[in-house]
Design a protein around this motif. Structure first.
Motif, short mmCIF file in Angstrom:
data_model
loop_
_atom_site.label_atom_id
_atom_site.label_comp_id
_atom_site.label_asym_id
_atom_site.label_seq_id
_atom_site.Cartn_x
_atom_site.Cartn_y
_atom_site.Cartn_z
N SER A 79 3.20 -3.05 3.59
CA SER A 79 1.87 -4.07 2.91
C SER A 79 1.10 -4.08 4.27
O SER A 79 1.77 -4.48 5.15
N HIS A 80 0.07 -4.97 3.85
CA HIS A 80 -0.68 -5.10 4.53
C HIS A 80 -1.56 -6.75 4.15
O HIS A 80 -1.48 -6.96 3.07
N ASP A 87 0.77 -1.33 -0.61
CA ASP A 87 0.21 -0.34 0.34
C ASP A 87 0.42 1.39 -0.26
O ASP A 87 -0.06 2.26 -0.37
N THR A 88 2.11 0.95 0.62
CA THR A 88 2.48 2.75 1.02
C THR A 88 4.89 1.62 0.25
O THR A 88 4.37 1.02 0.75
N VAL A 89 4.95 2.75 -0.52
CA VAL A 89 5.85 2.55 -1.08
C VAL A 89 6.98 3.63 -1.66
O VAL A 89 6.25 4.73 -1.85
N LEU A 105 -3.28 4.50 6.94
CA LEU A 105 -2.59 4.20 5.87
C LEU A 105 -1.33 5.56 5.96
O LEU A 105 -0.74 5.64 5.94
N SER A 106 -2.50 6.89 6.54
CA SER A 106 -2.23 7.90 6.71
C SER A 106 -0.36 8.17 7.53
O SER A 106 0.30 9.01 7.11
N ILE A 155 3.53 -5.90 6.87
CA ILE A 155 5.17 -6.74 7.19
C ILE A 155 5.47 -4.92 6.62
O ILE A 155 5.26 -4.38 5.70
N VAL A 156 7.02 -5.06 7.04
CA VAL A 156 7.51 -3.45 6.06
C VAL A 156 8.92 -4.49 5.36
O VAL A 156 9.75 -5.49 5.71
#
Lengths: 54, 171
Positions: free
Chosen positions: B115-116, B10-12, B125-126, B96-97
């Motif tokens: 990742s989720h 979700d966040t990269v 997610l913010s 997970i990171v």
């Protein structure tokens, strides 16, 4: 200083988004290095190429 | 065993650093470095798959009790990143990171992927989306100049409110 860059308006499935997703992090990282250390990063242009599928 | 491939990236965040892959790895896995760029928190890692990954708060308490899922120094590290707030994993699923490190000419490219297990709302997610750019920018400064950034971060209010609404006990 917090700098936020927004680049939008991409065609779906186009080549622009994958390309700039590689380019901007390298450019903004180098900008930060110049401002903090006086020296840009040495990132080869080849590293920023997008892999062509298949 | 957790299957990372089933998690949503979700966040990269990608950043380039004038350093070596070994130094970046050290910065991501040792308390000596993490205290400087991660708001005083100490990373304690047992560098093998199945080993423990602990993030200890400045007061000594355990903020995260994680597990090493992938460990290929100095290229790839994956850890579970479940904050120890009561009810969090039950409500959100696991997080997970993953860090990927690559030499690119005279610089190192570091990519962090959060990742989720489940699809999560933007507000949740913010927190990570605010935090990771500050953390990794400061890591870059530590490695390039020897000094972290002095960032005054606002608390992630949207994320905290969203967690509270789900019934997670936030501090």
């Amino acid at each position: 200083v917090k700098l936020t860059l927004t680049h939008e308006g991409f065609d779906e499935g186009g080549k622009m988004l994958p390309a700039i997703s590689k380019g901007w992090p390298a450019i903004l990282s180098s900008l930060k290095s110049i401002l903090e250390t006086g020296r840009p990063l040495d990132v080869p242009r080849d590293a920023l190429k997008i892999e062509e599928p298949g | 065993m957790i299957d990372i491939d089933n998690f949503r990236p979700d966040t990269v965040y990608t950043i380039y650093i004038a350093s070596t892959p070994e130094k970046v790895w050290q910065a991501l896995t040792t308390a000596e470095f993490s205290r400087q760029y991660f708001f005083g928190f100490a990373f304690e890692m047992d560098s093998k798959v199945g080993g423990s990954f602990i993030v200890r708060a400045p007061d000594g308490s355990r903020h995260i009790d994680g597990e090493v899922l992938a460990c290929d120094p100095p290229r790839r590290l994956s850890v579970t990143w479940n904050v120890n707030w009561p009810g969090l994993v039950e409500k959100l699923g696991q997080t997970i990171v993953t860090y990927e490190i690559a030499q690119m000419g005279g610089a190192v490219r570091l990519t962090m992927t959060e990742s989720h297990e489940r699809e999560l709302p933007e507000d949740i997610l913010s927190g990570g989306r605010m935090g990771w750019p500050a953390i990794l920018s400061s890591l870059k400064s530590v490695l390039e100049t020897g000094r972290p950034l002095a960032i005054k971060m606002e608390p992630p209010l949207k994320m905290l409110a969203a967690l509270k609404a789900l019934g997670v006990r936030v501090p």
